[in-house]
Design an enzyme around this catalytic site. Structure first.
Site, PDB file in Angstrom:
ATOM      1  N   SER A 129      -1.946 -14.035   8.781  1.00 13.76           N
ATOM      2  CA  SER A 129      -1.056 -12.900   8.542  1.00 13.76           C
ATOM      3  C   SER A 129       0.404 -13.356   8.536  1.00 13.76           C
ATOM      4  CB  SER A 129      -1.326 -11.806   9.586  1.00 13.76           C
ATOM      5  OG  SER A 129      -0.741 -10.589   9.204  1.00 13.76           O
ATOM      6  N   HIS A 164      -4.348 -10.341   3.900  1.00 12.06           N
ATOM      7  CA  HIS A 164      -5.121  -9.085   3.952  1.00 12.06           C
ATOM      8  C   HIS A 164      -5.300  -8.464   2.567  1.00 12.06           C
ATOM      9  CE1 HIS A 164      -4.337  -9.591   8.185  1.00 12.06           C
ATOM     10  NE2 HIS A 164      -3.042  -9.343   8.044  1.00 12.06           N
TER      11      HIS A 164
END
Length: 237
Positions: A129, A164
């Protein structure tokens, strides 16, 4: 003749904080050809969240490595000790959280410069992330609330990164729009479960713990719109 070390980094779509099987963590350690690599977790993006640190220590403490943690919100190391610690690591693993805050804190403490030096010396840099976003020239982020582009990063990986890509609503369309508008340069979109290794700026391995999950190359097409090409990923077992 002295051979320059390879400069390597990995973008992760999972790991100890999200997956019970530990396949991506094992894959990271496989990239380091030493018996007990030193692995430093950097939880800056989460504000050095204690629970996140505990997850890392539990996961990597059970593996054949020497885990350590670099905390910056209650920093205990002076500049010389900080440099010695960072440059002694075989792997630097950066956690998720707020990409913009991570970059600001690193620069305030000079960690950005130390990570560049470690990278040039052959330390494997990786993260999930925000910990994937930070290595590129720019990234797709929710650091400011709504999904948006962040034309800022360490620039160790050419182009941009979007994490993501398959799991958060709006990620795919928003990242493609940012590339199409040139708000972000062409780059790499990482689905959850995927790991991508770059050596001297080139993609050299792509894996996944999740059947069907992919890494994507997103670029500006000749017609002015974004193009998206899936990269084959070896399934980890």
């Amino acid at each position: 003749m002295t051979v320059a070390p390879q400069r390597r980094l990995a973008l992760l779509g999972g790991g100890f904080s999200t997956d019970a099987d530990g396949l991506l963590d094992d894959w990271v350690l496989e990239q380091v050809p030493v018996p007990r690599p030193k692995v430093c977790f950097v939880p800056t993006a989460s504000g050095d969240a204690p629970g996140y640190v505990e997850q890392f220590l539990a996961a990597y403490g059970a593996r054949a490595c020497e885990p350590g943690v670099l905390r910056l919100f209650r920093r205990e190391l002076d500049d010389e000790a900080l440099r010695t610690f960072v440059l002694s690591q075989d792997v630097v693993h950066v956690g998720g959280g707020n990409t913009a805050n991570l970059l600001a804190v690193w620069r305030a403490h000079g960690v950005d410069r130390l990570l560049r030096e470690a990278f040039d010396r052959g330390t494997l840099l990786c993260g999930i992330s925000a910990g994937a976003n930070c290595w590129a020239e720019g990234s797709h982020t929710d650091s400011f609330g709504p999904l948006t582009h962040l034309p800022d990063g360490l620039g160790l990986l050419p182009g941009s990164v979007c994490p993501h890509y398959d799991s958060e609503p709006g990620r795919r369309s928003s990242y493609r729009a940012a590339v199409a508008s040139r708000a972000l340069p062409a780059g790499w979109a990482v689905e959850d479960g995927v790991g991508a290794l770059f050596t001297d700026g080139r993609l050299t391995a792509s894996v996944t713990r999740t059947p069907g999950a992919s890494l994507y190359r997103v670029e500006l097409g000749e017609d002015g719109g974004p193009t998206e090409e899936a990269v084959p990923c070896r399934l980890l077992t």
